[in-house]
Design an enzyme around this catalytic site. Structure first.
Site, PDB file in Angstrom:
ATOM      1  N   SER A  26      33.956  62.274  68.279  1.00 52.29           N
ATOM      2  CA  SER A  26      33.787  63.693  68.608  1.00 52.29           C
ATOM      3  C   SER A  26      33.331  64.500  67.396  1.00 52.29           C
ATOM      4  CB  SER A  26      35.093  64.264  69.169  1.00 52.29           C
ATOM      5  OG  SER A  26      36.179  63.962  68.314  1.00 52.29           O
ATOM      6  N   ASN A 112      47.221  63.692  68.422  1.00 50.73           N
ATOM      7  CA  ASN A 112      47.412  64.346  69.726  1.00 50.73           C
ATOM      8  C   ASN A 112      47.980  65.758  69.588  1.00 50.73           C
ATOM      9  OD1 ASN A 112      46.552  61.900  70.550  1.00 50.73           O
ATOM     10  ND2 ASN A 112      48.468  61.246  71.524  1.00 50.73           N
ATOM     11  N   THR A 159      24.467 100.769  98.386  1.00 52.94           N
ATOM     12  CA  THR A 159      25.237  99.688  99.015  1.00 52.94           C
ATOM     13  C   THR A 159      24.193  98.855  99.737  1.00 52.94           C
ATOM     14  OG1 THR A 159      25.601 100.939 101.049  1.00 52.94           O
ATOM     15  CG2 THR A 159      27.312 101.122  99.366  1.00 52.94           C
ATOM     16  N   HIS A 160      24.398  97.565  99.782  1.00 53.04           N
ATOM     17  CA  HIS A 160      23.409  96.637 100.368  1.00 53.04           C
ATOM     18  C   HIS A 160      22.037  96.815  99.716  1.00 53.04           C
ATOM     19  CE1 HIS A 160      26.369  96.096 103.639  1.00 53.04           C
ATOM     20  NE2 HIS A 160      26.540  97.399 103.504  1.00 53.04           N
ATOM     21  N   SER A 281       3.935  88.761  78.078  1.00 56.04           N
ATOM     22  CA  SER A 281       3.457  87.583  78.791  1.00 56.04           C
ATOM     23  C   SER A 281       2.309  86.984  78.008  1.00 56.04           C
ATOM     24  CB  SER A 281       2.994  87.992  80.189  1.00 56.04           C
ATOM     25  OG  SER A 281       2.050  87.061  80.684  1.00 56.04           O
ATOM     26  N   LYS A 287       2.258  93.077  80.740  1.00 61.84           N
ATOM     27  CA  LYS A 287       3.674  92.829  81.033  1.00 61.84           C
ATOM     28  C   LYS A 287       4.620  93.230  79.899  1.00 61.84           C
ATOM     29  CE  LYS A 287       5.262  90.985  84.157  1.00 61.84           C
ATOM     30  NZ  LYS A 287       5.250  89.581  84.575  1.00 61.84           N
ATOM     31  N   GLU A 294      17.540  89.184  82.040  1.00 56.77           N
ATOM     32  CA  GLU A 294      17.433  88.004  82.915  1.00 56.77           C
ATOM     33  C   GLU A 294      18.348  86.891  82.412  1.00 56.77           C
ATOM     34  OE1 GLU A 294      13.182  86.986  83.939  1.00 56.77           O
ATOM     35  OE2 GLU A 294      12.881  88.837  82.838  1.00 56.77           O
ATOM     36  N   GLN A 326      39.384  65.152  75.257  1.00 55.35           N
ATOM     37  CA  GLN A 326      38.388  65.441  74.224  1.00 55.35           C
ATOM     38  C   GLN A 326      37.218  66.245  74.810  1.00 55.35           C
ATOM     39  OE1 GLN A 326      37.506  62.613  70.927  1.00 55.35           O
ATOM     40  NE2 GLN A 326      35.640  62.218  72.080  1.00 55.35           N
TER      41      GLN A 326
HETATM   42  N1  ARG Z   1      39.072  63.585  68.960  1.00 51.45           N
HETATM   43  C1  ARG Z   1      40.263  63.548  69.746  1.00 51.45           C
HETATM   44  C2  ARG Z   1      40.266  64.706  70.765  1.00 51.45           C
HETATM   45  O1  ARG Z   1      39.490  65.564  70.631  1.00 51.45           O
HETATM   46  C3  ARG Z   1      41.456  63.659  68.864  1.00 51.45           C
HETATM   47  C4  ARG Z   1      42.674  63.070  69.419  1.00 51.45           C
HETATM   48  C5  ARG Z   1      42.599  61.587  69.392  1.00 51.45           C
HETATM   49  N2  ARG Z   1      43.805  60.984  69.843  1.00 51.45           N
HETATM   50  C6  ARG Z   1      43.894  59.725  70.221  1.00 51.45           C
HETATM   51  N3  ARG Z   1      45.033  59.324  70.628  1.00 51.45           N
HETATM   52  N4  ARG Z   1      42.877  58.900  70.133  1.00 51.45           N
HETATM   53  O2  ARG Z   1      40.999  64.747  71.689  1.00 51.45           O
END
Ligand code: ARG
Length: 459
Positions: A26, A112, A159-160, A281, A287, A294, A326
Site C-alpha cells: 500500500s 493493525n 419548481t420542475h 472551445s 464559446k 460542470e 486496506q
Molecule cells: N497496509 C495495511 C493497511 O493499510 C497495514 C496493516 C497491515 N496489517 C496486517 N496485518 N498485514 O491496512
C-alpha cells in the site's frame, strides 16, 4: 529462510511473489500518511518509556531517528526500499537503520492498531481543513447574497424547472449557504466520532505488556480512547461517515454547479463568468464554457462511487482486521482531494462572476408568474383559496388561448380590477412575499442577519 526485508519474514522459507507484492503493497498510496504514522510512533515510544519498556536513552535515540525519517520524507530525500510494504514498514525500517534501539518501536503494537490510528488522525486533519474550505465557500456565497440584496436583484424561483414565483437573488444564494452549513455540521459530527485513539489495541486482543493507551491518546490530542480492542482494529465506520459527509457536500456542489451551467447559458443569461474561471472551445471561437461548474456537477459521481464502493468492501467482514480494510485509503484520499479542489474552484468562480440583473428581472416579471399573488388577492377578499385558484387559472388559460394580455383580463375582471392588476407590474410580486423565511426583501434581510451570525459563529 526468506530474505529479511519484510516485517514478517521469520516465519517464511520462500520470498513473496511479485504479483503478491504489487497487490499487497500500500506504500504507493499510504505514504501520504507519514506524518500521522510518525506522530503515532512518537506517542507510542514515549508511553513505552513511561511504563519502563524503554529506557530514556533508547527513547531519545528513537525520537531523534523519527525526526530524521520525517525530515527525509518531507524533504524528498528518503530512500524507499523495494521491500517497503507500506508506510509503517518504511518508517520502522529506516528508523532501525539509524538506531538499533528502534527495533523496540513495535513493542506492544501491531500494524493493525497503528494503521487504524493513522487513518483516524488523517480523517481528523482532513475534516479540519475541508471545513475551512467549505466555510470559505459559504462566506463567499453570503457576501454575494448581501451584495445582491443591496442591489435589489430578484429572479424567478423554479419548481420542475418552470418559472414558479419570483424571489430575491439573495434568497436563492442563501439557500445554498444553509445547505453547506449543514454539511459543516455533518463534518463536525463525523469528527466527534472519529476522535478516539485506538493505539494499544494491538493486533486484535490487547497485550500482556503494561501499556497505557490513555497516555498515548492524550499525547496525540485525542479526546477519547477505545474500549474494545476487537472493535478498535476492525471498524472503519468513521471513514464511511466521512465519505458520506463529503458525498453530501459533493451533491450540494453539483446542484449549485448545474444551476450555474443553466444560468451561464445564452437561454438564461443570468450570469457572466469571469475569464479566469471559464474555458474556450478548440473549434468554436464564440464559446465560453462553464467547465468548473460542470465538473462540480460531475465529481459527485465519483464521491458517490467512493462511498458505495467502500461500504461494499466493509460489508460482511468478520472480526477483526482483514486486508480488505486496506481499501479504505484510496477512496478516502480521493474524496478529500476531490472536495478540496472542486470547492476551491467553485468558490473562485462564484466570487468572480457577474450577475445579470436585467435578464433575471425580465424573466421574473413575466405575467403568469404573478398568478399566486392574484389568487392571494382574492383570498384576502374572502374567497376560499381553491376557488381563487380556479378563477386565476381560468384567466391564465384565457390569455394563453387568445391574444389577450393577462393584465387586461385582470383589469376587466369584476373581482380583480386595477388594484389586482398592479400585482403584475415589474418588480412588485417578489417584494410581497415576506412571511418567515420567505423570498421577499424584508424576510431576506432578517434571514441574512441570522445567516451571518451562524457563519461567524463557526470561524
Ligand atoms: N497496509 C495495511 C493497511 O493499510 C497495514 C496493516 C497491515 N496489517 C496486517 N496485518 N498485514 O491496512
Amino acid at each position: 529462510m526468506a530474505d529479511g526485508n519484510t516485517l514478517w519474514y521469520g516465519r517464511f522459507e520462500g520470498n513473496p511473489n511479485q504479483a503478491l507484492r504489487e497487490l499487497n503493497d500500500s506504500l504507493p498510496f499510504d505514504q501520504r500518511m507519514f506524518r500521522e504514522d510518525i506522530a503515532g510512533s512518537r506517542a507510542h515510544v514515549e508511553m513505552l518509556c513511561e511504563v519502563g519498556l524503554l529506557n530514556e536513552s533508547e527513547l531519545s535515540e528513537i525520537l531523534d531517528a523519527l525526526d530524521v525519517v520525517e525530515k527525509e520524507i518531507s524533504g524528498g530525500t528518503f530512500q524507499w526500499a523495494a521491500t517497503d510494504e507500506d508506510i509503517h514498514t518504511a518508517v520502522e525500517r529506516r528508523a532501525t537503520e539509524i538506531t538499533a534501539a528502534a527495533a523496540k518501536i513495535h513493542t506492544a503494537r501491531s500494524r493493525n492498531d497503528q494503521v487504524a490510528n493513522d487513518v483516524r488522525l488523517v480523517v481528523l486533519s482532513e475534516i479540519d481543513s475541508l471545513t475551512r474550505i467549505v466555510h470559505s465557500l459559504v462566506q463567499t456565497l453570503l457576501h454575494r447574497a448581501e451584495e445582491a440584496h443591496q442591489e435589489g436583484l430578484y429572479l424567478p424561483g423554479y419548481t420542475h424547472l418552470q418559472r414558479a414565483q419570483p424571489v430575491a437573488l439573495a434568497h436563492h444564494l442563501a439557500a445554498y449557504c444553509w445547505m453547506f452549513l449543514r454539511d459543516i455540521d455533518r463534518l463536525a459530527e463525523t469528527r466527534r466520532r472519529t476522535d478516539v485513539s485506538v493505539l494499544g489495541a494491538g493486533a486484535l486482543a490487547g497485550t500482556s505488556l503494561p501499556i497505557k493507551p490513555a497516555s498515548v491518546a492524550d499525547k496525540l490530542g485525542f479526546s477519547d480512547v477505545f474500549n474494545n480492542s476487537l472493535d478498535a482494529v476492525s471498524d472503519r465506520d468513521f471513514v464511511a461517515d466521512l465519505l458520506y459527509s463529503l458525498t453530501v457536500v459533493g451533491i450540494h456542489l453539483s446542484k449549485l454547479g448545474e444551476e450555474l451551467c443553466l444560468w451561464a447559458s445564452s437561454e438564461f443569461n443570468y450570469v457572466e463568468l469571469d475569464d479566469e474561471f471559464a474555458t474556450g472551445s478548440s473549434m468554436m471561437p464564440q464559446k465560453k464554457n462553464p467547465d468548473v461548474a460542470e465538473l462540480a456537477r460531475g465529481k459527485a459521481g465519483r464521491l458517490l462511487g467512493n462511498l458505495t464502493g467502500f461500504l461494499a468492501t466493509q460489508k460482511g467482514l468478520p472480526l477483526t482486521y482483514n486486508k480488505d480494510l486496506q481499501e479504505d485509503k484510496e477512496p478516502l484520499f480521493d474524496s478529500c482531494d476531490t472536495i478540496r479542489l472542486t470547492t476551491i474552484a467553485l468558490t473562485g468562480m462564484i466570487e468572480s462572476l457577474k450577475f445579470n440583473g436585467h435578464s433575471m428581472s425580465a424573466s421574473a416579471d413575466s405575467q403568469e408568474i404573478a398568478a399566486t399573488d392574484l389568487a392571494d388577492f382574492l383570498v384576502q377578499r374572502g374567497l376560499p383559496f381553491r376557488e381563487a385558484h380556479s378563477v386565476i387559472a381560468g384567466l391564465v388559460r384565457e390569455s394563453l388561448d387568445s391574444d389577450a394580455e393577462l393584465t387586461d383580463l385582470v383589469n376587466n375582471h369584476p373581482d380583480l380590477g386595477p388594484e389586482a392588476a398592479r400585482l403584475l407590474q415589474p418588480g412588485v410580486g417578489w417584494a410581497r412575499r415576506n412571511s418567515h423565511g420567505g423570498g421577499g426583501p424584508e424576510a431576506v434581510t432578517e434571514q441574512l442577519a441570522a445567516l451571518k451570525a451562524h457563519v461567524e459563529s463557526i470561524s
